[in-house]
Design an enzyme around this catalytic site. Structure first.
Site, PDB file in Angstrom:
ATOM      1  N   TYR A 130    -116.400  -5.909 -83.478  1.00 31.91           N
ATOM      2  CA  TYR A 130    -117.225  -4.879 -84.134  1.00 31.91           C
ATOM      3  C   TYR A 130    -116.563  -3.529 -83.920  1.00 31.91           C
ATOM      4  CZ  TYR A 130    -121.053  -1.671 -85.103  1.00 31.91           C
ATOM      5  OH  TYR A 130    -121.813  -0.648 -85.615  1.00 31.91           O
ATOM      6  N   GLU A 218    -118.398   1.413 -90.750  1.00 31.91           N
ATOM      7  CA  GLU A 218    -118.749   0.300 -89.868  1.00 31.91           C
ATOM      8  C   GLU A 218    -118.038  -0.968 -90.342  1.00 31.91           C
ATOM      9  OE1 GLU A 218    -122.752  -1.507 -90.014  1.00 31.91           O
ATOM     10  OE2 GLU A 218    -122.799  -1.260 -87.842  1.00 31.91           O
TER      11      GLU A 218
END
Ligand code: GDP
Ligand code: MN
Length: 409
Positions: A130, A218
């Site tokens: 992530y 993101e």
């Protein structure tokens, strides 16, 4: 919302009602932006019909990933991402996803109709990481958030294993330094060649965030492929709307079809409306006063249904439009009107409220708090209207009255 809930701030209130309004990009648009910046993204093609999708898939070889293009994450869990190992599976996946009404943990209870899919070459995934970059208001810095536990359960990781989330803050005036890159790479446990390639990826991503005035980049998952390469398998981007004037090519990517229909309607009327999901509709003039009003409603135990700033120069027609939009939200059970009469005089407001109440056949309880220019005249208009309006002496009183009413319903 896209950013890990609970890690930073409440994404809706502090960012949206804080009037830092952003424009979301679709995944395929974000990947185009990142690809142009030299970041590794899979080859893909956006398609709006099944035939086109099958042709595209043929081009890439198997497997391919077929992904719903909507302004919300959580698509994987909602059935909006499928892998296809051959032409027949690609056809089936495209047929299933195009036109579907997607509800995910991030659509706020709404159904998003899928108009487009991204057909992408499949990746051989070894690891899912992530990575995101976004402003952190509390420290006036940019924060890089990273984790080895990327993928579809990142929210759960953030909640149950916060130690697995690495956060590195960057002073935007100093920019991203090699020490920041190393801190994140060490945090992810990377070594050798991967350490180096991650650092240059991070530097490019950071430069893209700054260069395009992004409020969010993101990447979840950032995958490590079986060939030992990083690949941006998903991409979520929000652009600072106030900076769009200097990014014409990004402004063109706006997709009004993805907006909440009430928010889109409000925009046409020039009203600043954001749906929030509670049962107390609010109409306020001025963004700051609107935020204070919502805080007080919350403190009194109520739940605001929306943020609505009718603006300092609102007229009776705008009040009526605002009323209509509040009432179109089926969840609204009571309404609080809080107006400080400056440019918008209280008598004009009162006339607008009365006209709107009549025109819409209003049957919900309404609490009105009004102060300022022509307040006596305004109060008289409301009192003589025959409508059942509850008046409040001040803002706190108004918030408590409306919360009590909403609780009793
Ligand atoms: P989201 O659920 O909306 O965040 O959609 P993502 O694009 O992140 O996709 C969800 C999951 O699908 C990812 O975490 C991957 O595990 C998987 N996935 C997506 N594309 C591929 C692919 O090309 N190959 C493989 N094996 N898995 C994929
Ligand atoms: Mn994702």
């Amino acid at each position: 919302m896209s950013v890990i809930e609970g890690i930073g701030f409440h994404p809706l209130l502090s960012r949206r009602a804080g009037m830092v309004v952003y424009m979301k990009l679709h995944e395929y648009q974000a990947k185009e932006l990142f690809g142009q910046a030299g970041l590794p993204v899979p080859r893909g093609q956006v398609c709006s019909d099944v035939t086109q999708a099958v042709l595209a898939a043929d081009k890439f070889g198997w497997p391919v990933a077929i992904k719903a293009q909507v302004h919300a994450g959580g698509r994987g869990k909602g059935g909006g991402v499928r892998l296809a190992a051959n032409r027949e599976e690609a056809r089936q996946a495209a047929e299933a996803i195009l036109g579907m009404r997607l509800v995910t943990a991030q659509t706020g209870g709404r159904e998003l109709v899928v108009h487009r899919i991204l057909v992408e070459e499949g990746a051989a995934i070894q690891d899912e990481l992530y990575l995101s970059i976004l402003p952190d208001r509390a420290t006036a810095s940019l924060v890089i958030i990273a984790s080895t536990e990327g993928g579809m359960n990142i929210e759960e990781v953030a909640e149950k294993n916060p130690e697995k989330i690495v956060r590195v803050r960057v002073n935007p005036l100093l920019g991203l330094q090699p020490c920041h890159q190393r801190q994140v790479a060490f945090g992810l446990g990377l070594t050798g060649a991967l350490f180096k390639s991650f650092c240059s990826l991070l530097a490019r991503l950071y430069a893209t965030v700054i260069g395009n005035d992004l409020l969010l980049a993101e990447i979840n998952p950032l995958v490590l492929t079986e060939n030992g390469e990083f690949l941006l398998l998903d991409a979520k981007v929000e652009v600072d709307s106030s900076a769009l004037f200097r990014h014409g090519e990004l402004a063109d990517l706006h997709d009004p079809a993805e907006m909440d229909p009430l928010e889109a309607e409000a925009q046409q009327y020039g009203l600043n409306y954001i749906r929030l999901g509670g049962n107390i509709g609010t109409m306020v003039n001025g963004a700051g006063l609107a935020m204070a009003t919502m805080d007080l409603i919350k403190q009194a135990g109520g739940e605001p249904a929306n943020f609505l700033d009718v603006g300092g120069g609102a007229n009776a027609a705008m009040i009526e439009n605002g009323f209509r939009i509040i009432l179109s939200d089926g969840g609204v059970r009571a309404i609080l009107i809080n107006i400080f009469g400056g440019i918008l005089r209280c008598d004009v407001l009162a006339e607008g409220v009365v006209a709107a109440a009549r025109a819409t056949g209003l049957s919900l309880p309404v609490v009105v708090r009004m102060e300022g220019t022509n307040v006596d005249k305004g109060r008289r208009i409301l009192a003589d209207s025959g409508l059942e309006l509850v008046s409040a002496v001040d803002l706190r009183d108004a918030a408590e009255k409306i919360a009590t009413i909403a609780r009793s319903l």
